[in-house]
Every structure is written in structure tokens, then in C-alpha cells.
Design a protein around this motif. Structure first.
Motif, PDB file in Angstrom:
ATOM      1  N   ARG A 163       0.981  -0.945   0.170  1.00 26.05           N
ATOM      2  CA  ARG A 163      -0.115  -0.107   0.050  1.00 26.05           C
ATOM      3  C   ARG A 163       0.784   1.195   0.005  1.00 26.05           C
ATOM      4  O   ARG A 163       2.077   1.180   0.535  1.00 26.05           O
ATOM      5  N   THR A 189      -5.291  14.654  -0.217  1.00 26.04           N
ATOM      6  CA  THR A 189      -5.197  16.158  -0.497  1.00 26.04           C
ATOM      7  C   THR A 189      -5.299  16.645   0.825  1.00 26.04           C
ATOM      8  O   THR A 189      -6.410  16.489   1.521  1.00 26.04           O
ATOM      9  N   VAL A 190      -4.571  17.741   1.233  1.00 28.22           N
ATOM     10  CA  VAL A 190      -4.701  18.201   2.365  1.00 28.22           C
ATOM     11  C   VAL A 190      -4.757  19.832   2.362  1.00 28.22           C
ATOM     12  O   VAL A 190      -3.907  20.301   1.624  1.00 28.22           O
ATOM     13  N   ASP A 191      -5.724  20.444   2.823  1.00 26.73           N
ATOM     14  CA  ASP A 191      -5.918  21.831   2.858  1.00 26.73           C
ATOM     15  C   ASP A 191      -4.931  22.654   3.693  1.00 26.73           C
ATOM     16  O   ASP A 191      -5.077  22.671   4.807  1.00 26.73           O
ATOM     17  N   LEU A 200       2.222  17.378   8.957  1.00 23.81           N
ATOM     18  CA  LEU A 200       1.142  16.331   9.168  1.00 23.81           C
ATOM     19  C   LEU A 200       1.627  14.958   8.956  1.00 23.81           C
ATOM     20  O   LEU A 200       1.380  14.073   9.695  1.00 23.81           O
ATOM     21  N   GLN A 208       1.332   5.959  13.264  1.00 22.69           N
ATOM     22  CA  GLN A 208       0.969   4.890  12.343  1.00 22.69           C
ATOM     23  C   GLN A 208       2.591   4.020  12.508  1.00 22.69           C
ATOM     24  O   GLN A 208       3.326   4.692  11.420  1.00 22.69           O
ATOM     25  N   TRP A 211       3.914   2.590   9.044  1.00 23.53           N
ATOM     26  CA  TRP A 211       3.953   3.592   7.828  1.00 23.53           C
ATOM     27  C   TRP A 211       5.555   4.206   7.683  1.00 23.53           C
ATOM     28  O   TRP A 211       5.945   4.832   8.534  1.00 23.53           O
TER      29      TRP A 211
ATOM     30  N   ALA B 406      -9.494  11.203  -0.601  1.00 27.47           N
ATOM     31  CA  ALA B 406     -10.042  11.899   0.220  1.00 27.47           C
ATOM     32  C   ALA B 406      -9.390  13.383   0.350  1.00 27.47           C
ATOM     33  O   ALA B 406      -8.102  13.441  -0.005  1.00 27.47           O
ATOM     34  N   ASN B 407      -9.870  14.510   0.841  1.00 28.75           N
ATOM     35  CA  ASN B 407      -9.295  15.767   1.135  1.00 28.75           C
ATOM     36  C   ASN B 407      -9.751  15.915   2.640  1.00 28.75           C
ATOM     37  O   ASN B 407     -10.611  15.926   3.056  1.00 28.75           O
ATOM     38  N   ILE B 408      -8.669  16.329   3.200  1.00 29.54           N
ATOM     39  CA  ILE B 408      -8.499  16.621   4.996  1.00 29.54           C
ATOM     40  C   ILE B 408      -8.220  18.013   5.209  1.00 29.54           C
ATOM     41  O   ILE B 408      -7.221  18.477   4.364  1.00 29.54           O
ATOM     42  N   ALA B 409      -8.328  18.558   6.340  1.00 33.08           N
ATOM     43  CA  ALA B 409      -7.694  19.512   7.089  1.00 33.08           C
ATOM     44  C   ALA B 409      -6.266  19.002   7.535  1.00 33.08           C
ATOM     45  O   ALA B 409      -5.949  17.640   7.602  1.00 33.08           O
ATOM     46  N   PRO B 410      -5.233  20.000   7.464  1.00 29.92           N
ATOM     47  CA  PRO B 410      -4.068  19.430   7.876  1.00 29.92           C
ATOM     48  C   PRO B 410      -3.742  19.320   9.470  1.00 29.92           C
ATOM     49  O   PRO B 410      -3.236  19.890  10.089  1.00 29.92           O
ATOM     50  N   SER B 411      -4.891  18.134   9.875  1.00 29.73           N
ATOM     51  CA  SER B 411      -4.460  17.872  11.556  1.00 29.73           C
ATOM     52  C   SER B 411      -4.571  16.463  11.561  1.00 29.73           C
ATOM     53  O   SER B 411      -5.308  15.675  10.864  1.00 29.73           O
ATOM     54  N   LEU B 412      -4.080  15.677  12.654  1.00 24.58           N
ATOM     55  CA  LEU B 412      -4.240  14.305  12.908  1.00 24.58           C
ATOM     56  C   LEU B 412      -5.578  13.697  13.124  1.00 24.58           C
ATOM     57  O   LEU B 412      -6.253  12.802  12.732  1.00 24.58           O
ATOM     58  N   PHE B 415      -7.271  13.355   9.921  1.00 29.14           N
ATOM     59  CA  PHE B 415      -6.506  12.103   9.168  1.00 29.14           C
ATOM     60  C   PHE B 415      -7.236  11.145   9.776  1.00 29.14           C
ATOM     61  O   PHE B 415      -7.934  10.112   9.313  1.00 29.14           O
ATOM     62  N   ARG B 416      -7.324  11.143  11.190  1.00 29.59           N
ATOM     63  CA  ARG B 416      -8.025   9.856  12.066  1.00 29.59           C
ATOM     64  C   ARG B 416      -9.583   9.828  11.633  1.00 29.59           C
ATOM     65  O   ARG B 416     -10.003   8.518  11.146  1.00 29.59           O
ATOM     66  N   LEU B 420      -8.462   6.619   7.244  1.00 25.37           N
ATOM     67  CA  LEU B 420      -7.367   6.241   6.320  1.00 25.37           C
ATOM     68  C   LEU B 420      -6.326   5.363   6.682  1.00 25.37           C
ATOM     69  O   LEU B 420      -5.737   4.731   6.021  1.00 25.37           O
ATOM     70  N   ALA B 421      -6.215   5.168   8.230  1.00 22.79           N
ATOM     71  CA  ALA B 421      -5.381   4.454   8.543  1.00 22.79           C
ATOM     72  C   ALA B 421      -5.567   2.961   8.621  1.00 22.79           C
ATOM     73  O   ALA B 421      -4.654   2.027   8.235  1.00 22.79           O
TER      74      ALA B 421
END
Lengths: 421, 421
Positions: A163, A189-191, A200, A208, A211, B406-412, B415-416, B420-421
Motif C-alpha cells: 500500500r 489532498t490536504v488543505d 502532518l 502509525q 507507515w 480523500a481531502n482533509i484538513a491539516p491535522s491528525l 486524518f483519523r 485512512l489508517a
């Protein structure tokens, strides 16, 4: 996560801090426990008991036509070439007589790394990172990136059947999203800007534990992949070092590892020990190392990048001080050129040698030209320059200045009238 | 313009009409005086007096790692490797176990020609055309094209230090204009479709006697370059032929020349003489050869192309009837798939092997899948497929179906939360 006793990382025997020299055991670590300095791989190449088999020109020449011919000099398992991988490296070293002539030089070579599987030198470092990461027990190959590295990680993971997880700023051009997403891994993609994405990635790496972010938590292994550029140049020149080499500087890792490769070849007796000069190339819009070199400083002051050479736009280069060490030790220099000169560098390389490099290649050609003009580089001495990527990935850089010679109607009359014959 | 007596075109000894068998002297001609049929190169490979030196596995293996290792089998000067050229060929033959598994096959290889200097197999044919054209006295390297061929001609001419003249339809995407115009030759956009451009090229070739249009007036030489794909596959398999091979069909030349290469290797005793099957792959939107094969016809009826596989969109394929001959003689087939299957083929190759092919590669993978599903190709027999170009040049094909996970904000936390983990 611990390295198993059965682990096989070839000639690698440990890690050592580049700042304070503290030793650490080989394993999934990248920063010194004592001073947080960067860790680097330690090797044992000699024929002492328990060491790796002797490295000779013949043993290398008998290997595969990719970076694994140097597996005995890399932190990877002995069987690395038999595990599915993208087989990067052994790209062309092109004798560039026409480019040389246009710059008033005598003997010039282009190491054209656009020939790699995803068309940049990143395939080298990612292949080494992947091989080490698997041995260290990681399950996911990851990175923060804005371009070449994302392509290389996604392709290498797909080929290896594991992966991938690639993180990019959400404002990235759709072209660059496609060229990574097509390989089918996790693509996020990250804002935020690249710094946000990078931060991040470090946070996720802390959480993780299986990873492997190639340029973060397996960076000591990853970075060694750039040594193969140096090995190949020396071997392809017929087992000797060039007098001068010009290398683009982003983090600075590529330049320092090429020097490391040359030093290893000298110590192993594979090439004659003679002086060579290492030069760094930056775009003025992101030239913290050139600024430090020219100012006579040991410290590299971070900058906010503003250049179209985006693959070199690292404002706070991790290996900047080590670049200064190498360049000063060998009698080289670090030069920088503006964006118009970058574009002119791309065009000059394409017109004279038929090689369409990316912006980083334009930076290198443009800086070569400036180094010759300013008398810093000897035009009579044999010189190698690195083209680290492919112009197909940075078309926007040349779009404003490249176009048709003429537009005509589909007739012989129109052809004749256009004066093209 | 006449071929000088001192000319050196290696083992080539003459030209012969493929239709009526009339012989012609080696020279700058491409159509039969008697019947206007296509001319093909005649060789003398044996060790009879005055013939070319004997070709052995060892003599080939001692050559350079590019197509010039086969110079003794091509219509090029003996010293061709020493003249500046782009050095195409000897691209990777990739063992594709994951792709094989996904298709229920046992032993599958991908010949990945995206590794060529301008990232398509066209670098091979252009290099041979250039070498022959220089020997024949031509001064300008030219072509009508809509893509890969334009890149290859402009790059090869730049590297060789001669003038190029490339003609394209004026509605070509700006991306494709940039990737050719950057090499700095004469680049002409023509108000018309590809057929108009092609016709104009023939007219100019009749008037400018020192212009070599690679795919028009030096086509007999040019086409021979595709033989190198067949030679390399046989050599890279360890000097043996595969059981089955799947080749994309545009003009049909590539397929017929790979068969020719296999036949030459058999006659020269370089590989064992055993049966192999040749399969052709087309996109349904331009599948005149598949239609003729399926209909049991000997004549290929021209079509108006309508497919996103533009590099294969030749509605009236010059070598179509010869493709039918080869496929029928060897017990193969010609299959076709729709554009959605082409895109799925590109994605499947990328996801399973980390190779991002262009639309022609997608056609080949998709047809391979269909040939297996329909029982026309034996999944247990060793099979080679050709990826003839690079996905970086046909991004539009996959753009609608490839994107971020996915599109996410720049924070753990983000991400959680994204799971995606």
C-alpha cells in the motif's frame, strides 16, 4: 517496532549522528537520541571477518543494469534485485558536445535521470527506502510531496504490491494529481501548503508505526539512494571521477551523497584518488545555500521560496550546511540564476542535445553557464551535470516562450510562401 | 539525389516490392516503380563472400545497451553508434506477476517502451531513419505527426545537430506543441486535419529533395527500427521466443516487424525455431484490422477514427493486410475494445505493475484481458505485451476517472476521522 535479529541490510552495520557522532543501532530511526541531529548509515565494506563480500569493479559489472549492481554499497538486502521493484538507475551518461560548444567548454557530460521509470531521480531514493522499509517491518510506503516523489512512491508501491499513502497540498495542479492517483494507492489532498503537509506527515509517522514516510522516518536509508548517481557517473566514465560536477540543490542531499559515493569509490580502490570539484545549482528565488556560500557563512538562513523551479523549492534545506562543507572542501561553488535563465537553460539543453529536462535541469544548465562565464568553473576540465527530471512534468515553465515557427494553409503554395524551405 | 557508391548501410543490399516482388537498388525510394507497392529492405546476413560479418549471440551481447547492438541487422552504417544520436532501446522487459494474477495468467511480461528517450517506441524507428537518411544524403529530418513521432523527430535531430521540420494539425493541444517545439527545429502548424498534413508532407517530399520525411519517403528504413523490439524481447527472455505476443496496431508496421525480427533470429540460429502466436490490439473506435480479421476478409476497409487512443487512430493502415497474414499464419487473432476498457487497461497496468502507459498501452492490456476471457489466448502460455508509450502524454484519457481518496484538513484529527489508517 523492532528490527529482527535476522534482518539483512547488506553492508549497513549501524547508524551515526552527523552532528554529535553518537552511534545508534540499525533500525527504524532517523534522529539522534542525544542531539536530535540527522542519523546516517554506517557501513563495513572491508574484507574483515563478518563483513560484507569484497566489492570490485568486476563484481559490480556482473550485476544488473540498474541501481542494484551497487547493492553491496547500499542498506538493502542481498536479494533486493529479485524482489519486484521498479529497477531504477543506470540512466544514460550523454556526451554533450553541442552543449559544450555553445558554452565554450571542452568535455561535458549530462547524466540524464529523466530515463528512470517515473522520469526523475526520486525513483532511486524511493527504491532504496522501499527495500529497507520492508526489511525493517514497515507495511505502508508513504510521503508528503508536491510532485516527483509522489509519482515515485505510488509507482514503487504498486509494483511491489504494497500500500502507498501520498499526501499533497490540495491546490496541486490536476495534472500532478492524475500522475500519482493513477497507481491506485491512498492519495490524500490536504488543505494547506507543503509545510503543513510535511508537518502532518511527521505527526502521522509518530502514530502509525508501520507507515514508512520515505523522506521522514526512513530518511537515513532513502537518502543513500542518491549515492547511486555518483557510482554510475564514475563507472560510466570508465571507472574514474570527473574533474567537476554540477548538482541541483533542493534539500542538498543529492549533492552530498554524490560526494559520498566518490569518496567510497576512492577508499575501495575502484577509482584513482584525484581532486574533483563539486558545484551546487539553485534558482535565485530559493537560494539559501548559494546565499550562505557567497556570504561566507556556515549557517543556512531559511527563505520563503518564490521560483518556478518547484522541485527545488525547499526554503530550509536539511543538508544545506553539509553542501557548504563539500563545496568548500573540494574548491567548488554554489551559484544561482533567475527564472528567465532557468527557462533558457531548459531550452538550451533541448536544442543542443535533444534532452527535455524539467526546471531542475534548467537550473543546472543555467548555473553551469554562469559558473563558466564568471570564471568559477574551468571550461577545459571534464565536467558532468545532472538532469534530475523530465520536462513533460513542468510544461508550464516553457509554455510562454515556446511555439510554432509558422502556421500555414494545407498547400504547397502556402508552404513556399512561408519561406520555410 | 543518388546514393553514392561509398554508401554504407550495413547488411542492407537492396529494396524489394512487398506486392509484386520487383527488386530495386538501395536508395532514397519507397514505392515500387512497377506497381507503386511499398518497398522493403533486403539483407544479406550470411557469411558468403562480400556479405556482412556473422551475427552471433556473443557479437550482439558485446554491443552497446541500445538498439545499435543490432546494427548488423539494420540498414544503418557500421559506425552508427559513434554518431551522436538519442540511443534508444534496450528498454525494460518487466515480469508482470501481479497483472498476470489479476487476469488469471501464468507467465506474463511487459516490454515497457516508455523508457525510451522521448518515452515512446518512435525513438527506435526515428533513430534508424535518421542514420539511413544521413547516409542517403538527406539534410533535413521531417515528419507529419500528431504526437509521439513529432517528439522523437525533433529530439533526434537536435541531438544529431541537423535541422528538423515537423508538421502538425493546427488544432493540436498546446501541451503537444510545447513538447516538440522546445527542441528548436522548424515546427509548422497546418490548418487542416491529419490527413491534410500527411498529404502536404508527401507533396513537400516531392519538391524538397534533401528532406527526409521519416514516415513517408524514408519509410522502408524507418519501419525496420521496429524490428529491434522483437530482437530485444528474444534476447531479454534469454535468447528464446515467447509463446504469445500482443502488439498494438496503428499502421500495423510494429506488429509485422516484430514477427520479421523473430523470423530473422530463427534463420540466423540465434533462437530455437518453435511456434509462437502474434495477436493484434485495436480500439473499437478505429479497428479496421480487427474487423477484417473477424470478418474473415483479406482486405482492410478504411474507417474514420473515433477513439481516445489517438496514437493508434490510423483509419487506413498501410500494413493492415500484412498484419492479417502474420496473425493468421501464427494462429493469433486481432481483437478490439471500447474506450472505457482502454482507460481500465491503463489503470490496471498502473495499479498492478507501477507502469503508467499511454492509451496504446491501455489498448494492449485491455485486449489481452479480452483475449483471455474469450479463450483466444492461452493463459498458461508465456506471453509478452508491448507498452509503446507514456501515460504522461495522454493524461486526458484517465483524468475523468482518477482522483484523490480523500481531502482533509491539516491535522491528525482530520486524518483519523477520514478513516485512512
Amino acid at each position: 517496532m523492532a528490527l529482527s535479529p535476522a534482518s539483512n541490510l547488506g553492508p549497513a552495520v549501524g547508524l551515526i549522528c552527523r552532528e554529535c557522532g553518537t552511534a545508534a543501532e540499525l533500525g527504524p530511526r532517523y534522529a539522534c537520541d542525544q542531539c536530535f541531529g540527522p542519523l546516517e548509515i554506517e557501513y563495513r565494506f572491508t574484507r574483515t571477518e563478518g563483513a560484507h563480500p569484497e566489492i570490485t569493479r568486476a563484481s559490480i559489472e556482473a550485476g544488473p543494469r540498474n541501481i542494484w549492481r551497487y547493492r553491496g554499497l547500499l542498506p538493502v538486502p542481498d536479494q533486493v534485485a529479485e524482489t519486484p521493484n521498479t529497477e531504477p538507475g543506470f540512466t544514460r551518461l550523454v556526451r554533450a558536445d553541442q552543449l559544450a560548444e555553445s558554452l565554450g567548454m571542452s568535455r561535458l557530460w549530462v547524466k540524464d535521470d529523466s530515463g528512470n521509470p517515473t522520469h526523475s531521480f526520486k525513483d532511486r531514493v524511493v527504491a532504496v527506502a522501499l527495500a529497507a522499509a520492508r526489511e525493517l517491518g514497515f507495511k505502508v510506503l508513504a510521503c508528503p510531496s508536491t510532485g516527483n516523489l509522489a509519482n515515485a512512491v505510488a509507482a514503487a508501491a504498486a509494483r511491489a504490491g504494497i500500500r502507498s499513502a501520498v499526501f499533497v497540498p490540495s491546490n496541486l495542479e490536476s495534472q500532478k494529481i492524475i500522475t500519482t492517483a493513477v497507481y491506485g494507492g491512498t492519495f490524500v489532498t490536504v488543505d494547506g501548503n507543503y509545510d503543513d503537509v510535511n508537518r502532518l506527515a511527521s505527526e502521522i509517522a509518530g502514530e502509525q508505526e508501520d507507515w514508512a514516510f520515505v523522506n521522514v522516518n526512513v530518511r537515513p536509508y532513502y537518502a543513500e539512494g542518491s549515492k547511486t548517481l555518483g557510482y554510475e557517473i564514475a563507472e560510466q566514465l570508465g571507472w574514474r571521477l570527473p574533474d567537476q560536477i554540477v548538482v541541483p540543490v533542493a534539500s542538498g542531499s543529492q549533492l552530498t551523497k554524490i560526494d559520498k559515493a566518490f569518496q567510497e569509490f576512492i577508499k575501495l580502490g575502484l577509482v584513482e584518488d584525484r581532486p574533483y570539484k563539486v558545484f551546487g545549482a539553485q534558482a535565485t528565488g530559493c537560494s539559501p545555500v548559494a546565499a550562505a556560500f557567497k556570504g561566507g557563512h556556515d549557517v543556512v538562513r531559511p527563505v520563503k521560496p518564490d521560483t518556478l523551479a518547484k522541485s527545488l523549492a525547499i526554503g530550509n534545506p536539511a543538508d544545506g550546511p553539509y553542501v557548504l562543507d563539500v563545496v568548500r572542501r573540494t574548491g567548488g561553488a554554489v551559484e544561482d540564476i533567475d527564472d528567465a535563465e532557468v527557462v533558457e537553460g531548459i531550452r538550451l539543453l533541448a536544442r543542443t542535445e535533444g534532452i527535455f529536462g524539467e526546471t531542475a535541469g534548467g537550473v543546472t544548465v543555467g548555473c553551469l553557464s554562469k559558473l563558466v562565464r564568471t570564471g568559477q568553473l574551468d571550461p577545459e576540465a571534464e565536467t558532468v551535470i545532472i538532469n534530475s527530471g523530465d520536462g513533460l512534468k513542468t510544461l508550464d515553465a516553457v509554455a510562454p516562450v515556446v511555439g510554432p515557427s509558422a502556421n500555414i494553409a494545407p498547400s504547397l503554395e502556402a508552404f513556399r510562401a512561408a519561406g520555410l524551405a
